[in-house]
Design a protein around this motif. Structure first.
Motif, mmCIF file in Angstrom:
data_model
loop_
_atom_site.group_PDB
_atom_site.id
_atom_site.type_symbol
_atom_site.label_atom_id
_atom_site.label_comp_id
_atom_site.label_asym_id
_atom_site.label_seq_id
_atom_site.Cartn_x
_atom_site.Cartn_y
_atom_site.Cartn_z
ATOM 1 N N ARG A 146 0.833 -1.209 0.000
ATOM 2 C CA ARG A 146 0.000 0.000 0.000
ATOM 3 C C ARG A 146 0.869 1.261 0.000
ATOM 4 N NH1 ARG A 146 -5.429 -0.426 0.945
ATOM 5 N NH2 ARG A 146 -6.217 -2.433 1.714
ATOM 6 N N GLY A 147 1.988 1.208 0.697
ATOM 7 C CA GLY A 147 2.856 2.367 0.796
ATOM 8 C C GLY A 147 3.877 2.494 -0.316
ATOM 9 N N GLY A 148 3.892 1.536 -1.246
ATOM 10 C CA GLY A 148 4.862 1.591 -2.331
ATOM 11 C C GLY A 148 6.282 1.297 -1.890
ATOM 12 N N LYS A 149 6.441 0.552 -0.795
ATOM 13 C CA LYS A 149 7.772 0.257 -0.278
ATOM 14 C C LYS A 149 8.273 -1.080 -0.818
ATOM 15 C CE LYS A 149 7.066 2.756 4.067
ATOM 16 N NZ LYS A 149 7.078 2.660 5.548
ATOM 17 N N CYS A 150 9.587 -1.189 -0.984
ATOM 18 C CA CYS A 150 10.182 -2.428 -1.474
ATOM 19 C C CYS A 150 11.639 -2.479 -1.051
ATOM 20 C CB CYS A 150 10.059 -2.535 -2.993
ATOM 21 S SG CYS A 150 10.692 -1.104 -3.896
ATOM 22 N N PHE A 151 12.180 -3.677 -0.969
ATOM 23 C CA PHE A 151 13.596 -3.846 -0.650
ATOM 24 C C PHE A 151 14.468 -3.407 -1.827
ATOM 25 C CE2 PHE A 151 11.835 -7.104 2.344
ATOM 26 C CZ PHE A 151 12.249 -6.478 3.495
ATOM 27 N N HIS A 152 14.039 -3.742 -3.026
ATOM 28 C CA HIS A 152 14.679 -3.240 -4.245
ATOM 29 C C HIS A 152 13.588 -3.089 -5.289
ATOM 30 C CE1 HIS A 152 14.502 -7.221 -6.222
ATOM 31 N NE2 HIS A 152 14.809 -7.712 -5.046
ATOM 32 N N ARG A 153 13.824 -2.267 -6.296
ATOM 33 C CA ARG A 153 12.780 -1.945 -7.255
ATOM 34 C C ARG A 153 12.379 -3.196 -8.043
ATOM 35 N NH1 ARG A 153 10.881 2.764 -9.864
ATOM 36 N NH2 ARG A 153 8.932 2.120 -10.873
ATOM 37 N N PRO A 154 11.112 -3.598 -7.986
ATOM 38 C CA PRO A 154 10.672 -4.749 -8.788
ATOM 39 C C PRO A 154 10.828 -4.460 -10.279
ATOM 40 C CG PRO A 154 9.026 -4.143 -7.131
ATOM 41 C CD PRO A 154 10.031 -3.039 -7.173
ATOM 42 N N CYS A 155 10.990 -5.524 -11.033
ATOM 43 C CA CYS A 155 11.164 -5.359 -12.469
ATOM 44 C C CYS A 155 10.290 -6.355 -13.211
ATOM 45 C CB CYS A 155 12.624 -5.520 -12.871
ATOM 46 S SG CYS A 155 13.302 -7.159 -12.539
ATOM 47 N N LEU A 156 10.044 -6.062 -14.464
ATOM 48 C CA LEU A 156 9.240 -6.919 -15.334
ATOM 49 C C LEU A 156 10.161 -7.721 -16.240
ATOM 50 C CD1 LEU A 156 6.416 -4.358 -16.156
ATOM 51 C CD2 LEU A 156 6.197 -6.413 -14.739
ATOM 52 N N GLY A 157 10.828 -8.678 -15.656
ATOM 53 C CA GLY A 157 11.680 -9.587 -16.418
ATOM 54 C C GLY A 157 13.143 -9.240 -16.407
ATOM 55 N N VAL A 158 13.487 -7.996 -16.717
ATOM 56 C CA VAL A 158 14.878 -7.541 -16.707
ATOM 57 C C VAL A 158 14.964 -6.255 -15.903
ATOM 58 C CG1 VAL A 158 15.568 -8.660 -18.868
ATOM 59 C CG2 VAL A 158 14.508 -6.414 -18.936
ATOM 60 N N ARG A 159 16.139 -5.976 -15.348
ATOM 61 C CA ARG A 159 16.295 -4.893 -14.390
ATOM 62 C C ARG A 159 15.922 -3.525 -14.950
ATOM 63 N NH1 ARG A 159 16.121 -6.257 -9.176
ATOM 64 N NH2 ARG A 159 17.505 -7.989 -8.685
ATOM 65 N N GLU A 160 16.210 -3.296 -16.218
ATOM 66 C CA GLU A 160 15.951 -1.965 -16.758
ATOM 67 C C GLU A 160 14.473 -1.693 -17.009
ATOM 68 O OE1 GLU A 160 17.959 -4.246 -20.233
ATOM 69 O OE2 GLU A 160 17.894 -4.346 -18.050
ATOM 70 N N PHE A 161 13.614 -2.725 -16.913
ATOM 71 C CA PHE A 161 12.177 -2.546 -17.104
ATOM 72 C C PHE A 161 11.506 -2.540 -15.731
ATOM 73 C CE2 PHE A 161 12.475 -4.760 -21.500
ATOM 74 C CZ PHE A 161 13.075 -3.620 -22.021
ATOM 75 N N ALA A 162 11.482 -1.394 -15.101
ATOM 76 C CA ALA A 162 10.960 -1.275 -13.735
ATOM 77 C C ALA A 162 9.453 -1.484 -13.714
ATOM 78 C CB ALA A 162 11.309 0.097 -13.161
#
Length: 263
Positions: A146-162
């Protein structure tokens, strides 16, 4: 939804869930894989006391195909500890067009995708001895999503696609609201990678050892502390598992107890 299930909506401008059979050029599956969905949830919240089982993936926006060429590197970076001790012993990677370590490769990816991920949260063997129980982790997942918090930015398959994400109370109601054609959305992607880590192995969990634990193990084993592992179990060995992916009414069933997996 059952008490131990969570639902998260994820979306992004670009996505690439690379098929493992493509050795050189990256080609995406037409929909997010269960392993990529698990990675998104673990980026939001994960502890060794719990683990996720992907229950279902609902497709709000399937996206459209697009291709482009990008610069990649073919070399592997040297060890960080070696660089810290003596930077002159590390050979740097040269990236970019024309560099000796660089190469140009094509990618067939997806654009403008949106999914609903529902997953079952279970306690690992380590978590079953915890006094907090499953409600603690369920509430923490909801609070962070709900707060938009994460340990690292999630990605859609590859790191550069956040990937962006948000908490969802009712996945089916959100699907019907976001995809008016959900009842007629059927597809058969065929053989798809399910995961490279077995759920039964992840269910064992592990515990990081503190200094007192290391000293105790050292005394019992008669070894130097630097030669001892910092956790209390063997690392999980990756082993690919596949399943026949099928989308019916914009929903792909993924729970390992309801589908057939093949190694």
């Amino acid at each position: 939804m059952n008490d131990n299930r969570v639902a998260v909506r994820v979306w992004g401008d670009y996505a690439c869930f690379t098929r493992p059979e493509m050795k050189v050029e990256r080609v995406s599956y037409p929909v997010i894989t269960p392993s990529a969905a698990r990675g998104i949830l673990e980026a939001i919240f994960w502890e060794p006391q719990m683990y996720y089982l992907i229950d279902a993936i609902r497709v709000i926006r399937k996206g459209r195909w697009f291709s482009f060429r990008r610069n990649e590197v073919i070399s592997v970076i040297g060890g960080a500890q070696t660089w810290m001790k003596d930077p002159s012993k590390v050979s740097y990677i040269e990236a970019g067009g024309g560099a000796k370590d660089g190469t140009q490769r094509n990618m067939l990816a997806l654009q403008d995708v949106e999914y609903l991920i529902t997953a079952e949260v279970r306690l690992s063997d380590l978590g079953k001895d915890s006094p907090h129980g499953l409600p603690k982790y369920l509430s923490e997942i909801e609070r962070r999503a709900r707060g938009g918090k994460c340990f690292h930015r999630p990605c859609l398959g590859v790191r550069e696609f956040a990937a962006d994400f948000d908490w969802v109370e009712d996945a089916q109601a959100t699907l019907e609201e976001g995809n008016p054609n959900w009842q007629s959305f059927n597809d058969d992607p065929g053989l798809m990678l399910y995961d490279v880590f077995d759920a039964n192995a992840r269910a064992q969990g592990f515990k990081w050892l503190n200094e007192a634990d290391v000293e105790a193990v050292k005394a019992a084993a008669g070894k130097k502390a630097k030669d001892l592992p910092r956790y209390n179990r063997e690392p999980i060995k990756p082993k690919a598992a596949f399943f026949h992916a099928k989308i019916e009414k914009a929903t792909m069933q993924c729970h390992p107890e309801r589908i057939r997996l093949a190694g």
